[in-house]
Design a protein around this motif. Structure first.
Motif, short mmCIF file in Angstrom:
data_model
loop_
_atom_site.label_atom_id
_atom_site.label_comp_id
_atom_site.label_asym_id
_atom_site.label_seq_id
_atom_site.Cartn_x
_atom_site.Cartn_y
_atom_site.Cartn_z
N GLU A 36 52.65 24.69 50.22
CA GLU A 36 53.41 25.36 49.16
C GLU A 36 52.51 26.24 48.31
OE1 GLU A 36 55.84 22.55 46.88
OE2 GLU A 36 55.52 21.17 48.55
N ALA A 37 51.26 25.84 48.16
CA ALA A 37 50.35 26.56 47.27
C ALA A 37 48.93 26.48 47.79
CB ALA A 37 50.41 25.98 45.87
N ILE A 38 48.16 27.50 47.43
CA ILE A 38 46.72 27.52 47.68
C ILE A 38 46.05 27.45 46.32
CG2 ILE A 38 44.77 28.83 48.60
CD1 ILE A 38 46.75 30.17 50.56
N LEU A 39 45.12 26.52 46.17
CA LEU A 39 44.39 26.35 44.92
C LEU A 39 42.96 26.83 45.16
CD1 LEU A 39 46.84 24.36 44.84
CD2 LEU A 39 45.49 22.99 43.28
N ALA A 40 42.57 27.88 44.45
CA ALA A 40 41.27 28.51 44.70
C ALA A 40 40.48 28.70 43.40
CB ALA A 40 41.47 29.86 45.39
N PRO A 41 39.31 28.12 43.32
CA PRO A 41 38.45 28.31 42.15
C PRO A 41 37.53 29.51 42.34
CG PRO A 41 37.50 26.65 43.55
CD PRO A 41 38.77 27.11 44.23
N PHE A 42 37.07 30.07 41.22
CA PHE A 42 36.07 31.14 41.31
C PHE A 42 35.27 31.21 40.01
CE2 PHE A 42 39.47 33.21 39.16
CZ PHE A 42 38.94 34.26 38.42
N PHE A 43 34.05 31.69 40.13
CA PHE A 43 33.16 31.82 38.99
C PHE A 43 33.45 33.12 38.25
CE2 PHE A 43 30.72 28.97 41.76
CZ PHE A 43 30.36 27.98 40.85
N SER A 44 33.22 33.12 36.95
CA SER A 44 33.47 34.31 36.13
C SER A 44 32.53 35.46 36.51
CB SER A 44 33.33 34.00 34.64
OG SER A 44 32.04 33.53 34.34
N ASP A 45 31.38 35.14 37.08
CA ASP A 45 30.43 36.18 37.48
C ASP A 45 30.33 36.33 39.01
OD1 ASP A 45 29.24 33.70 37.77
OD2 ASP A 45 27.33 34.28 36.87
N ARG A 87 41.94 43.53 40.69
CA ARG A 87 42.48 44.40 39.62
C ARG A 87 42.80 43.60 38.36
NH1 ARG A 87 45.09 46.51 43.97
NH2 ARG A 87 47.14 45.71 43.36
N LEU A 88 43.32 42.38 38.55
CA LEU A 88 43.59 41.53 37.38
C LEU A 88 42.29 41.20 36.64
CD1 LEU A 88 46.27 39.03 38.78
CD2 LEU A 88 46.64 40.94 37.20
N ILE A 89 41.23 40.97 37.39
CA ILE A 89 39.93 40.69 36.78
C ILE A 89 39.42 41.92 36.05
CG2 ILE A 89 37.51 40.17 37.29
CD1 ILE A 89 38.58 38.40 39.63
N LEU A 90 39.49 43.08 36.69
CA LEU A 90 39.01 44.32 36.06
C LEU A 90 39.78 44.63 34.78
CD1 LEU A 90 38.44 46.57 39.20
CD2 LEU A 90 36.71 45.68 37.62
N ARG A 91 41.06 44.33 34.74
CA ARG A 91 41.88 44.58 33.54
C ARG A 91 41.69 43.51 32.47
NH1 ARG A 91 47.33 45.22 36.62
NH2 ARG A 91 46.72 46.86 38.04
N GLY A 92 40.97 42.44 32.79
CA GLY A 92 40.76 41.38 31.82
C GLY A 92 41.90 40.39 31.73
N VAL A 93 42.86 40.46 32.64
CA VAL A 93 43.98 39.51 32.65
C VAL A 93 43.49 38.15 33.13
CG1 VAL A 93 46.25 39.04 33.65
CG2 VAL A 93 45.63 41.37 33.01
#
Length: 174
Positions: free
Chosen positions: A19-28, A49-55
């Motif tokens: 039903e879902a994929i759970l994916a972690p990521f580092f801010s850098d 794009r969401l990261i680049l926009r700061g969302v």
């Protein structure tokens, strides 16, 4: 809880019945790597794009829900912020793994695919990630199914740990 593995490749992701994929990521973490990098590519850079926009920032504790349909069989993508790579430690490994499972349970996701924290960048070994996962799932009944998205090499390292825990669970029933 039934636990199985899937490879981090297109063939596996395209037939993933979760039903879902759970994916972690580092801010850098730039560019996005591993499974999240593949997902971002398939979504034509939507996550980037969401990261680049700061969302979305990847800050520790951040949780974001995004749709995956129609490009994936899974409905949802949960992103989990891990903070900066330099601040990563085993205690964070455990707490983020537990948080990811708690969010999946609270969202009533019965079948989820999980990318273990720190694995996409190699900050955490396969065995350490699996030990953390085992501790986080020790007293859980939900979700019904968890697919751990790991390379075949990591699966070989993780399988004995998973088999050990299955034996312990069976012995506890008797």
């Amino acid at each position: 809880m039934h636990v199985r593995f899937a490879a981090p490749d297109w063939k596996s992701l395209d037939v993933l019945q979760s039903e879902a994929i759970l994916a972690p990521f580092f801010s850098d973490e730039r560019p996005l790597t591993g499974v999240l990098g593949l997902i971002d590519w398939r979504l034509c850079g939507f996550v980037s794009r969401l990261i680049l926009r700061g969302v979305v920032s990847g800050s520790l504790g951040e949780t974001v829900l995004l749709p995956l349909r129609p490009r994936f069989a899974a409905d949802k993508l949960f992103l989990f912020g891990l903070g900066e790579q330099a601040h990563w430690d085993p205690a964070l490994q455990q707490s983020v793994t537990e948080r990811m499972l708690n969010v999946g349970t609270a969202a009533r996701v019965r079948a989820l695919a999980l990318v273990l924290p720190g694995r996409s960048t190699g900050k955490v070994s396969a065995s350490a990630a699996m030990e953390s996962f085992v501790r986080a799932t020790a007293a859980r009944r939900e979700p019904d199914e968890v697919v751990l998205i790991e390379s075949p090499e990591a699966q070989k390292e993780m399988s004995p740990i998973l088999q050990r825990e299955r034996r312990r669970a069976l012995a506890a029933e008797y």
